[in-house]
Write a protein that holds these residues in place. Structure first.
Motif, PDB file in Angstrom:
ATOM      1  N   ALA A  87       0.829  -1.211   0.000  1.00 47.24           N
ATOM      2  CA  ALA A  87       0.000   0.000   0.000  1.00 47.24           C
ATOM      3  C   ALA A  87       0.863   1.262   0.000  1.00 47.24           C
ATOM      4  CB  ALA A  87      -0.938  -0.002   1.212  1.00 47.24           C
ATOM      5  N   ARG A  88       2.056   1.177   0.586  1.00 50.55           N
ATOM      6  CA  ARG A  88       2.979   2.318   0.589  1.00 50.55           C
ATOM      7  C   ARG A  88       3.689   2.488  -0.762  1.00 50.55           C
ATOM      8  NH1 ARG A  88       6.695   1.733   6.025  1.00 50.55           N
ATOM      9  NH2 ARG A  88       5.047   1.642   7.589  1.00 50.55           N
ATOM     10  N   GLY A  89       3.500   1.519  -1.654  1.00 53.68           N
ATOM     11  CA  GLY A  89       4.108   1.617  -2.974  1.00 53.68           C
ATOM     12  C   GLY A  89       5.485   0.973  -3.096  1.00 53.68           C
ATOM     13  N   TYR A  90       5.850   0.143  -2.136  1.00 56.75           N
ATOM     14  CA  TYR A  90       7.148  -0.532  -2.169  1.00 56.75           C
ATOM     15  C   TYR A  90       7.152  -1.629  -3.235  1.00 56.75           C
ATOM     16  CZ  TYR A  90       8.586   1.532   2.294  1.00 56.75           C
ATOM     17  OH  TYR A  90       8.957   2.385   3.277  1.00 56.75           O
ATOM     18  N   THR A  91       8.315  -1.891  -3.791  1.00 56.02           N
ATOM     19  CA  THR A  91       8.522  -3.067  -4.635  1.00 56.02           C
ATOM     20  C   THR A  91       8.727  -4.227  -3.662  1.00 56.02           C
ATOM     21  OG1 THR A  91       9.568  -1.753  -6.346  1.00 56.02           O
ATOM     22  CG2 THR A  91      10.010  -4.123  -6.367  1.00 56.02           C
ATOM     23  N   LEU A  92       7.994  -5.330  -3.840  1.00 61.86           N
ATOM     24  CA  LEU A  92       8.049  -6.441  -2.894  1.00 61.86           C
ATOM     25  C   LEU A  92       8.710  -7.677  -3.535  1.00 61.86           C
ATOM     26  CD1 LEU A  92       4.418  -6.174  -1.502  1.00 61.86           C
ATOM     27  CD2 LEU A  92       6.509  -5.304  -0.455  1.00 61.86           C
ATOM     28  N   ASN A  93       9.516  -8.377  -2.721  1.00 61.56           N
ATOM     29  CA  ASN A  93      10.155  -9.634  -3.144  1.00 61.56           C
ATOM     30  C   ASN A  93      10.108 -10.608  -1.987  1.00 61.56           C
ATOM     31  OD1 ASN A  93      11.452  -8.756  -5.764  1.00 61.56           O
ATOM     32  ND2 ASN A  93      12.329  -7.265  -4.358  1.00 61.56           N
ATOM     33  N   SER A  94      10.042 -11.900  -2.293  1.00 61.43           N
ATOM     34  CA  SER A  94      10.173 -12.905  -1.241  1.00 61.43           C
ATOM     35  C   SER A  94      11.257 -13.898  -1.645  1.00 61.43           C
ATOM     36  CB  SER A  94       8.847 -13.626  -0.985  1.00 61.43           C
ATOM     37  OG  SER A  94       8.504 -14.425  -2.081  1.00 61.43           O
ATOM     38  N   HIS A  95      11.941 -14.416  -0.630  1.00 65.26           N
ATOM     39  CA  HIS A  95      13.062 -15.330  -0.830  1.00 65.26           C
ATOM     40  C   HIS A  95      12.935 -16.481   0.152  1.00 65.26           C
ATOM     41  CE1 HIS A  95      14.993 -11.850  -2.844  1.00 65.26           C
ATOM     42  NE2 HIS A  95      14.515 -11.159  -1.817  1.00 65.26           N
ATOM     43  N   ASP A  96      13.011 -17.721  -0.327  1.00 64.50           N
ATOM     44  CA  ASP A  96      13.020 -18.880   0.570  1.00 64.50           C
ATOM     45  C   ASP A  96      14.440 -19.087   1.061  1.00 64.50           C
ATOM     46  OD1 ASP A  96      10.315 -19.481   0.322  1.00 64.50           O
ATOM     47  OD2 ASP A  96      10.645 -20.602  -1.519  1.00 64.50           O
ATOM     48  N   MET A  97      14.577 -19.184   2.366  1.00 68.54           N
ATOM     49  CA  MET A  97      15.910 -19.358   2.956  1.00 68.54           C
ATOM     50  C   MET A  97      15.918 -20.650   3.764  1.00 68.54           C
ATOM     51  SD  MET A  97      17.472 -16.785   1.711  1.00 68.54           S
ATOM     52  CE  MET A  97      19.029 -16.708   2.538  1.00 68.54           C
TER      53      MET A  97
END
Length: 143
Positions: free
Chosen positions: A133-143
């Motif tokens: 909602a803040r306009g961030y670019t989002l990524n997820s990483h499996d660790m």
């Protein structure tokens, strides 16, 4: 454009000691010459992380310090600062957030560590939505 990266704990060694993942993320940042601010949940977590950053890898030297009000401008140049909720540390472009709420303040990138336990992931889903909602670019990483 600000960015939020979510690191989902999966590997057994991170499941057993989630702060090890934080140490690995800090090592990558220091190797890339990026000053890091770690937002610890409380004093106990800050102290545990402080100890672990000294001991997790005998071949790695990660200059770090728990931020306090007595620090000088020179101390603030230390590559890794750990802040407890009571403290107002100087801003850094890279933040590792271990607190229960979204990080706020001026930064380019925030790293969120997501617990392995599915029951503990609900607050992180809410944070994902808030960063989006803040306009961030989002990524997820499996660790």
């Amino acid at each position: 454009m600000s960015r939020a990266d979510f690191y989902l704990i999966d590997k057994p060694r991170f499941r057993e000691q989630p702060l090890l993942l934080v140490c690995e993320l800090v090592r990558k940042a220091v190797d890339a010459d990026l000053p890091v601010l770690i937002l610890a949940r409380d004093v106990q977590q800050a102290e545990a992380l402080d100890d672990l950053l000294w001991s997790f890898d005998p071949d790695a030297f990660l200059p770090h310090q728990i931020f306090d009000a007595e620090m000088t401008d020179e101390d603030e140049e230390i590559p890794v600062l750990i802040a407890t909720p009571e403290m107002a540390p100087p801003p850094r472009s890279l933040v590792i957030n271990l607190r229960d709420a979204c990080a706020s303040g001026p930064f380019d990138r925030v790293l969120e560590v997501v617990p392995a336990d599915p029951d503990m992931r609900a607050p992180l889903r809410a944070r994902w939505k808030e960063y989006k909602a803040r306009g961030y670019t989002l990524n997820s990483h499996d660790m």
